[in-house]
Design an enzyme around this catalytic site. Sequence first.
Site, PDB file in Angstrom:
ATOM      1  N   SER A 228      45.963  19.070 -14.067  1.00 41.05           N
ATOM      2  CA  SER A 228      45.495  20.659 -14.496  1.00 41.05           C
ATOM      3  C   SER A 228      44.268  21.157 -13.451  1.00 41.05           C
ATOM      4  O   SER A 228      43.617  20.317 -13.173  1.00 41.05           O
ATOM      5  CB  SER A 228      45.092  20.783 -15.982  1.00 41.05           C
ATOM      6  OG  SER A 228      46.063  20.096 -16.802  1.00 41.05           O
TER       7      SER A 228
HETATM    8  N1  SAH Z   1      45.879  14.918 -18.110  1.00 39.65           N
HETATM    9  C1  SAH Z   1      46.903  14.970 -16.790  1.00 39.65           C
HETATM   10  C2  SAH Z   1      47.686  15.991 -16.813  1.00 39.65           C
HETATM   11  C3  SAH Z   1      49.158  15.504 -16.725  1.00 39.65           C
HETATM   12  S1  SAH Z   1      50.366  16.768 -17.034  1.00 39.65           S
HETATM   13  C4  SAH Z   1      46.239  14.568 -15.647  1.00 39.65           C
HETATM   14  O1  SAH Z   1      44.737  14.868 -15.509  1.00 39.65           O
HETATM   15  O2  SAH Z   1      46.574  14.395 -14.678  1.00 39.65           O
HETATM   16  C5  SAH Z   1      50.983  16.525 -18.545  1.00 39.65           C
HETATM   17  C6  SAH Z   1      51.494  15.203 -18.904  1.00 39.65           C
HETATM   18  O3  SAH Z   1      52.144  15.126 -20.046  1.00 39.65           O
HETATM   19  C7  SAH Z   1      52.885  14.782 -17.841  1.00 39.65           C
HETATM   20  O4  SAH Z   1      52.614  13.879 -17.008  1.00 39.65           O
HETATM   21  C8  SAH Z   1      53.985  14.656 -18.751  1.00 39.65           C
HETATM   22  O5  SAH Z   1      54.774  13.396 -18.465  1.00 39.65           O
HETATM   23  C9  SAH Z   1      53.328  14.310 -20.127  1.00 39.65           C
HETATM   24  N2  SAH Z   1      54.082  14.291 -21.260  1.00 39.65           N
HETATM   25  C10 SAH Z   1      54.794  15.473 -21.616  1.00 39.65           C
HETATM   26  N3  SAH Z   1      55.417  15.003 -23.083  1.00 39.65           N
HETATM   27  C11 SAH Z   1      54.721  13.821 -23.477  1.00 39.65           C
HETATM   28  C12 SAH Z   1      54.743  12.915 -24.386  1.00 39.65           C
HETATM   29  N4  SAH Z   1      55.670  13.369 -25.564  1.00 39.65           N
HETATM   30  N5  SAH Z   1      54.021  11.896 -24.506  1.00 39.65           N
HETATM   31  C13 SAH Z   1      53.398  11.524 -23.647  1.00 39.65           C
HETATM   32  N6  SAH Z   1      53.095  12.282 -22.423  1.00 39.65           N
HETATM   33  C14 SAH Z   1      53.965  13.393 -22.403  1.00 39.65           C
END
Ligand code: SAH
Length: 277
Positions: free
Chosen positions: A124
């Site tokens: 993000s």
């Molecule tokens: N906080 C992260 C942002 C990652 S984007 C950072 O700093 O990089 C959001 C993430 O949520 C993705 O990697 C995606 O695979 C994950 N995601 C989506 N649904 C999910 C679920 N049910 N459980 C765990 N992770 C999930």
Amino acid sequence: MKPRPSFPAKLPLAGGRPAMALSPQAVQVHPSPTTGQGTRQGLINPAAGHASPLSAMPVSSGLGLDSGAVRARMVAKLAEQGVQDPWVLQAMGQVERHRFVETALAGQAYEDTSLPIGLGQTISKPNVVARMIELLRQDAPGKLGRVLEIGTGCGYQAAVLSLLASEVYSIERLRGLHEKAKKNLLPFRLPNVHLMLGDGMLGFPKGAPYAGIISAAGGDEVPLVWLDQLAVGARLVAPTVTPSGHQALVVIRRTAKGFDRQVLEAVHFVPLKSGIA
Ligand code: SAH
């Protein structure tokens, strides 16, 4: 065991240069114990006697010898954009975001933009990370207690949270990103960050109740188990599809009597999906 310094050692003036960077320390690898329920938990360096993550080492960042000045500019911009919580600004100024993206993208790491992290997912924007953590921390007098993050991605937000919460449980459903986050975070030696591979839609009951829950992926609604796992007085911050069909930031606070819900600004997050892949 050396006592850990109290945090924050010094709060920055908005736009001021952070005193220390959250930089990689010596790498120490620990095996990932199994926690059952289809969730594997890899503890990031639970070693006793570790160096404080706040003690910086001189490192070559690929952005010139000192990426602190670039981060200080990012922090100044965050403050201009309305982020007020000095704890959040301090943490954003400390974590070396460029270490969480591919080398080719490192030059853009401190711009206010989301960046690809592989497998169709994105880290993000700094502004969104700061805003969400500020909402999570609202009214908290100091450090939060245990926090649950859904969607570890590359591990950047978990690193920021590690400076603002006593424990961070972060869950990711994509094995490739879970592994990437482990690799990214290991050199930082953050004993309070616990990475799990699992379906975050189920929360992580073993760590409950949480002083905060933050989701980096947006669903059609907030899973009820997340609310169950929230402590009284704690907040949940999650992108969620609203009745108008658009994604917005939703903040839910658990009170002694129930839940207060606020729908805030529109956002664009990757979808919350169930199961592990
Ligand atoms: N906080 C992260 C942002 C990652 S984007 C950072 O700093 O990089 C959001 C993430 O949520 C993705 O990697 C995606 O695979 C994950 N995601 C989506 N649904 C999910 C679920 N049910 N459980 C765990 N992770 C999930």
